[in-house]
Design an enzyme around this catalytic site. Structure first.
Site, PDB file in Angstrom:
ATOM      1  N   HIS A  87       6.390  -9.875   4.770  1.00 30.58           N
ATOM      2  CA  HIS A  87       6.339  -8.517   4.214  1.00 30.58           C
ATOM      3  C   HIS A  87       6.084  -7.484   5.320  1.00 30.58           C
ATOM      4  O   HIS A  87       6.784  -6.471   5.401  1.00 30.58           O
ATOM      5  CB  HIS A  87       5.225  -8.475   3.150  1.00 30.58           C
ATOM      6  CG  HIS A  87       4.984  -7.133   2.533  1.00 30.58           C
ATOM      7  ND1 HIS A  87       5.122  -6.900   1.177  1.00 30.58           N
ATOM      8  CD2 HIS A  87       4.587  -5.945   3.074  1.00 30.58           C
ATOM      9  CE1 HIS A  87       4.832  -5.626   0.932  1.00 30.58           C
ATOM     10  NE2 HIS A  87       4.504  -5.025   2.064  1.00 30.58           N
ATOM     11  N   GLU A  88       5.085  -7.759   6.175  1.00 26.16           N
ATOM     12  CA  GLU A  88       4.723  -6.783   7.209  1.00 26.16           C
ATOM     13  C   GLU A  88       5.805  -6.682   8.287  1.00 26.16           C
ATOM     14  O   GLU A  88       6.104  -5.589   8.763  1.00 26.16           O
ATOM     15  CB  GLU A  88       3.361  -7.114   7.829  1.00 26.16           C
ATOM     16  CG  GLU A  88       2.184  -7.129   6.852  1.00 26.16           C
ATOM     17  CD  GLU A  88       2.103  -5.912   5.946  1.00 26.16           C
ATOM     18  OE1 GLU A  88       2.541  -4.821   6.340  1.00 26.16           O
ATOM     19  OE2 GLU A  88       1.601  -6.073   4.819  1.00 26.16           O
ATOM     20  N   LEU A 136       0.823  -1.211   0.000  1.00 24.60           N
ATOM     21  CA  LEU A 136       0.000   0.000   0.000  1.00 24.60           C
ATOM     22  C   LEU A 136       0.859   1.263   0.000  1.00 24.60           C
ATOM     23  O   LEU A 136       0.373   2.338  -0.334  1.00 24.60           O
ATOM     24  CB  LEU A 136      -0.958  -0.008   1.197  1.00 24.60           C
ATOM     25  CG  LEU A 136      -2.011  -1.128   1.179  1.00 24.60           C
ATOM     26  CD1 LEU A 136      -2.890  -1.058   2.423  1.00 24.60           C
ATOM     27  CD2 LEU A 136      -2.864  -1.085  -0.076  1.00 24.60           C
TER      28      LEU A 136
HETATM   29 ZN    ZN Z   1       3.998  -3.127   2.554  1.00 29.68          ZN
END
Ligand code: ZN
Length: 163
Positions: free
Chosen positions: A131-132, A90
């Site tokens: 990823h997070e 995002l």
């Molecule tokens: Zn990300």
């Protein structure tokens, strides 16, 4: 609904190492709620606190729209296997790139109730966990991408041609 502003590439918040959360205060609870709202509003499957400008170790993940997870101070315990595929973020709107990740990940975290729990996942969930958690150390997927980023519109066109 509390939608927070999404930070995008170039914002220095995305490159900082985030701090451990010591007390699950009302502010932290509100942040978790807002992060979930923000993630759903942007059609994402995961979001990390630095992406909304908060340098604390918390991420939210929901890969199927039915199982939201709030992970406070997540720590990856185990990773195995391999998957290679397109990934987006995002904070890098409209783009995707190929990243190789473990196919399985096991993470320990604290929940909003203050209790520790273990989350295990394969495929997309494993990818989202990795990823997070990377975000909490200032790592963005573009650091790991193989080849160039492509526009999501082009990716959709390619996927339609494959069908
Ligand atoms: Zn990300």
């Amino acid at each position: 609904m509390g939608i927070r502003n999404l930070r995008t590439m170039g914002d220095e918040c995305l490159r900082k190492k985030c701090k451990e959360i010591k007390i699950i205060s009302p502010r932290i609870r509100l942040l978790a709620e807002d992060m979930l709202d923000t993630m759903y509003a942007a059609n994402g499957v995961g979001l990390a606190a630095p992406q909304v400008g908060i340098l604390k170790r918390m991420v939210v993940i929901d890969v199927d729209g039915e199982h939201p997870y709030v992970l406070i101070n997540p720590e990856i315990l185990e990773m195995s296997g391999e998957q290679t595929g397109y990934e987006g973020c995002l904070s890098v709107p409209g783009k995707s790139g190929i990243v190789t990740r473990p196919n399985y990940a096991k993470v320990r975290a604290t929940g909003l109730d203050g209790k520790e729990f273990i989350l295990e996942g394969e495929e997309l969930l494993a990818r989202a966990i990795c990823h997070e958690c990377d975000h909490l150390d200032g790592i963005i997927y573009v650091d790991k991408v193989e080849g160039d980023l492509i526009d999501n519109e082009e990716l959709e066109r390619m996927e339609m041609e494959e069908e």
